[in-house]
Design a protein around this motif. Structure first.
Motif, short mmCIF file in Angstrom:
data_model
loop_
_atom_site.label_atom_id
_atom_site.label_comp_id
_atom_site.label_asym_id
_atom_site.label_seq_id
_atom_site.Cartn_x
_atom_site.Cartn_y
_atom_site.Cartn_z
N THR A 35 -42.77 -15.69 -7.30
CA THR A 35 -43.94 -15.93 -8.13
C THR A 35 -44.60 -17.27 -7.84
OG1 THR A 35 -42.67 -16.90 -9.96
CG2 THR A 35 -42.97 -14.52 -9.97
N GLY A 36 -43.79 -18.23 -7.36
CA GLY A 36 -44.37 -19.52 -7.02
C GLY A 36 -45.42 -19.40 -5.94
N ALA A 37 -45.21 -18.46 -5.02
CA ALA A 37 -46.18 -18.25 -3.94
C ALA A 37 -47.50 -17.73 -4.48
CB ALA A 37 -45.62 -17.27 -2.92
N ILE A 38 -47.45 -16.98 -5.58
CA ILE A 38 -48.69 -16.47 -6.17
C ILE A 38 -49.50 -17.62 -6.75
CG2 ILE A 38 -49.68 -14.79 -7.75
CD1 ILE A 38 -46.99 -13.31 -7.73
N TYR A 39 -48.81 -18.55 -7.44
CA TYR A 39 -49.51 -19.72 -7.98
C TYR A 39 -50.03 -20.61 -6.85
CZ TYR A 39 -48.04 -18.56 -12.69
OH TYR A 39 -47.89 -17.93 -13.90
N ARG A 40 -49.28 -20.69 -5.77
CA ARG A 40 -49.75 -21.46 -4.62
C ARG A 40 -51.04 -20.86 -4.07
NH1 ARG A 40 -46.15 -24.78 -1.66
NH2 ARG A 40 -44.17 -25.12 -2.71
N THR A 41 -51.14 -19.54 -4.09
CA THR A 41 -52.33 -18.87 -3.58
C THR A 41 -53.54 -19.20 -4.45
OG1 THR A 41 -50.94 -17.09 -2.70
CG2 THR A 41 -53.30 -16.66 -2.88
N VAL A 42 -53.34 -19.22 -5.77
CA VAL A 42 -54.43 -19.66 -6.66
C VAL A 42 -54.78 -21.11 -6.37
CG1 VAL A 42 -55.12 -20.04 -9.05
CG2 VAL A 42 -53.76 -18.03 -8.47
N GLY A 43 -53.76 -21.94 -6.15
CA GLY A 43 -54.00 -23.35 -5.83
C GLY A 43 -54.80 -23.52 -4.55
N LEU A 44 -54.49 -22.70 -3.55
CA LEU A 44 -55.24 -22.75 -2.28
C LEU A 44 -56.70 -22.39 -2.52
CD1 LEU A 44 -55.36 -22.96 0.82
CD2 LEU A 44 -54.72 -20.53 0.91
N PRO A 94 -47.59 -29.78 1.32
CA PRO A 94 -47.44 -30.62 0.12
C PRO A 94 -48.67 -30.61 -0.77
CG PRO A 94 -46.55 -31.75 2.04
CD PRO A 94 -47.25 -30.52 2.56
N GLU A 95 -49.86 -30.59 -0.18
CA GLU A 95 -51.08 -30.59 -0.97
C GLU A 95 -51.17 -29.34 -1.84
OE1 GLU A 95 -54.56 -31.36 -2.82
OE2 GLU A 95 -53.34 -32.75 -1.67
N ILE A 96 -50.84 -28.19 -1.27
CA ILE A 96 -50.92 -26.96 -2.04
C ILE A 96 -49.78 -26.88 -3.05
CG2 ILE A 96 -50.99 -24.44 -1.91
CD1 ILE A 96 -53.49 -25.97 -0.91
N SER A 97 -48.65 -27.53 -2.77
CA SER A 97 -47.58 -27.62 -3.76
C SER A 97 -48.09 -28.34 -5.01
CB SER A 97 -46.37 -28.38 -3.20
OG SER A 97 -45.74 -27.64 -2.17
N ARG A 98 -48.81 -29.44 -4.80
CA ARG A 98 -49.38 -30.19 -5.93
C ARG A 98 -50.42 -29.34 -6.66
NH1 ARG A 98 -48.59 -34.39 -2.07
NH2 ARG A 98 -50.67 -34.11 -1.18
N ARG A 99 -51.21 -28.61 -5.89
CA ARG A 99 -52.22 -27.73 -6.49
C ARG A 99 -51.56 -26.65 -7.35
NH1 ARG A 99 -57.71 -28.44 -7.21
NH2 ARG A 99 -58.56 -29.59 -5.45
N ALA A 100 -50.47 -26.08 -6.83
CA ALA A 100 -49.77 -25.03 -7.55
C ALA A 100 -49.24 -25.54 -8.88
CB ALA A 100 -48.62 -24.48 -6.70
N SER A 101 -48.68 -26.75 -8.86
CA SER A 101 -48.18 -27.34 -10.10
C SER A 101 -49.32 -27.55 -11.09
CB SER A 101 -47.49 -28.68 -9.79
OG SER A 101 -46.93 -29.23 -10.95
N ASP A 102 -50.48 -27.95 -10.59
CA ASP A 102 -51.63 -28.20 -11.45
C ASP A 102 -52.14 -26.91 -12.09
OD1 ASP A 102 -53.90 -29.90 -12.44
OD2 ASP A 102 -55.08 -28.63 -11.10
N VAL A 103 -52.40 -25.89 -11.29
CA VAL A 103 -52.98 -24.65 -11.84
C VAL A 103 -51.97 -23.87 -12.68
CG1 VAL A 103 -54.65 -24.48 -9.95
CG2 VAL A 103 -52.48 -23.23 -9.79
N SER A 104 -50.68 -24.04 -12.38
CA SER A 104 -49.67 -23.27 -13.13
C SER A 104 -49.55 -23.73 -14.57
CB SER A 104 -48.31 -23.36 -12.44
OG SER A 104 -47.79 -24.68 -12.51
N ALA A 105 -50.08 -24.92 -14.86
CA ALA A 105 -50.05 -25.42 -16.24
C ALA A 105 -51.22 -24.90 -17.07
CB ALA A 105 -50.09 -26.95 -16.23
N MET A 106 -52.11 -24.15 -16.44
CA MET A 106 -53.31 -23.67 -17.13
C MET A 106 -53.06 -22.28 -17.74
SD MET A 106 -56.14 -24.83 -14.27
CE MET A 106 -56.22 -26.55 -13.75
N PRO A 107 -53.21 -22.15 -19.06
CA PRO A 107 -52.95 -20.86 -19.72
C PRO A 107 -53.74 -19.70 -19.11
CG PRO A 107 -53.15 -22.59 -21.36
CD PRO A 107 -53.53 -23.21 -20.04
N ALA A 108 -54.98 -19.95 -18.69
CA ALA A 108 -55.80 -18.88 -18.14
C ALA A 108 -55.19 -18.33 -16.85
CB ALA A 108 -57.22 -19.38 -17.87
#
Length: 228
Positions: A35-44, A94-108
């Motif tokens: 599932t982390g890869a899915i959040y990474r995809t949104v982050g990308l 690493p950049e997309i890892s940070r992005r994934a962490s950021d977007v994964s905190a968003m309820p939407a």
């Protein structure tokens, strides 16, 4: 009707969830879902649109137009597609890892991806890993596991992984990012990282990869009453 089993694995970044879960899924013949890869995809997608960190309104507006799909080869390895493009390699920086962490905190974002994740868990036997699989995505999973390791151990693994990919980051920088992500994931308002009630906690700090895989497979086998 064939019995479907669900195994949920949570834990912090660098605990070895993906590698261990994938190996366990192969042993039991289950589908592995990262599932982390899915959040990474949104982050990308957010990175490509130039959306500022923390801009939940802009990310929310982006979601409706996203076409995110998962694919699995005969080897069971999951691949991620964004608008038909295979982005499996692009989401591991690493950049997309940070992005994934950021977007994964968003309820939407979490609401947007929840149905996708749950539908996989209903349709086949799965081992799914992430940050809130035991607590939110599959709260009724047959097996719940929390994988962890010391921050220093996880940073060392991440440092070696990045070096193997030719990404130049010092160990201290990697450790700071690991600690910062731990704090972010544990304190966020939306589905914070926590040990679910009834989860088996496995600390991999002093375990080899083979020992870690064996420990997880032993828990699954004992809980489900099946052998890999």
């Amino acid at each position: 009707m064939e019995r479907h089993y669900s195994v949920a694995i949570d834990g912090p970044s660098g605990a070895g969830k993906s590698t261990i879960a994938r190996a366990a899924a192969q042993r039991f013949g289950f589908l592995y879902v990262d599932t982390g890869a899915i959040y990474r995809t949104v982050g990308l997608a957010a990175e490509r649109r130039g959306i500022a960190y923390g801009d939940s309104a802009a990310v929310g507006a982006l979601l409706g137009g996203l076409d995110i799909r998962l694919g699995h080869g005969e080897d069971g390895v999951q691949r991620e597609f964004l608008g038909g493009e295979d982005v499996s390699g692009l989401i591991r920086t690493p950049e997309i890892s940070r992005r994934a962490s950021d977007v994964s905190a968003m309820p939407a974002v979490r609401a947007f991806l929840l149905d996708m994740q749950r539908s996989l868990g209903r349709s086949m036997s799965v081992i799914m890993d992430g940050r809130d699989i035991c607590t939110v995505v599959l709260p009724d999973a047959d097996v719940k596991i929390f994988l962890t390791a010391s921050a220093e151990c996880r940073a060392g693994r991440r440092f070696r992984e990045l070096a193997a990919k030719g990404i130049d980051m010092g160990f201290d920088e990697v450790l700071r990012e690991i600690v910062a992500r731990d704090e972010h994931d544990s304190s966020r308002a939306a589905a914070p990282l926590t040990v679910a009630e009834g989860a088996s906690v496995i600390d991999t700090s002093e375990l080899t990869l083979a020992e870690s895989i064996e420990a997880v497979c032993t828990v699954i086998s004992e809980k489900l009453g099946v052998r890999p």
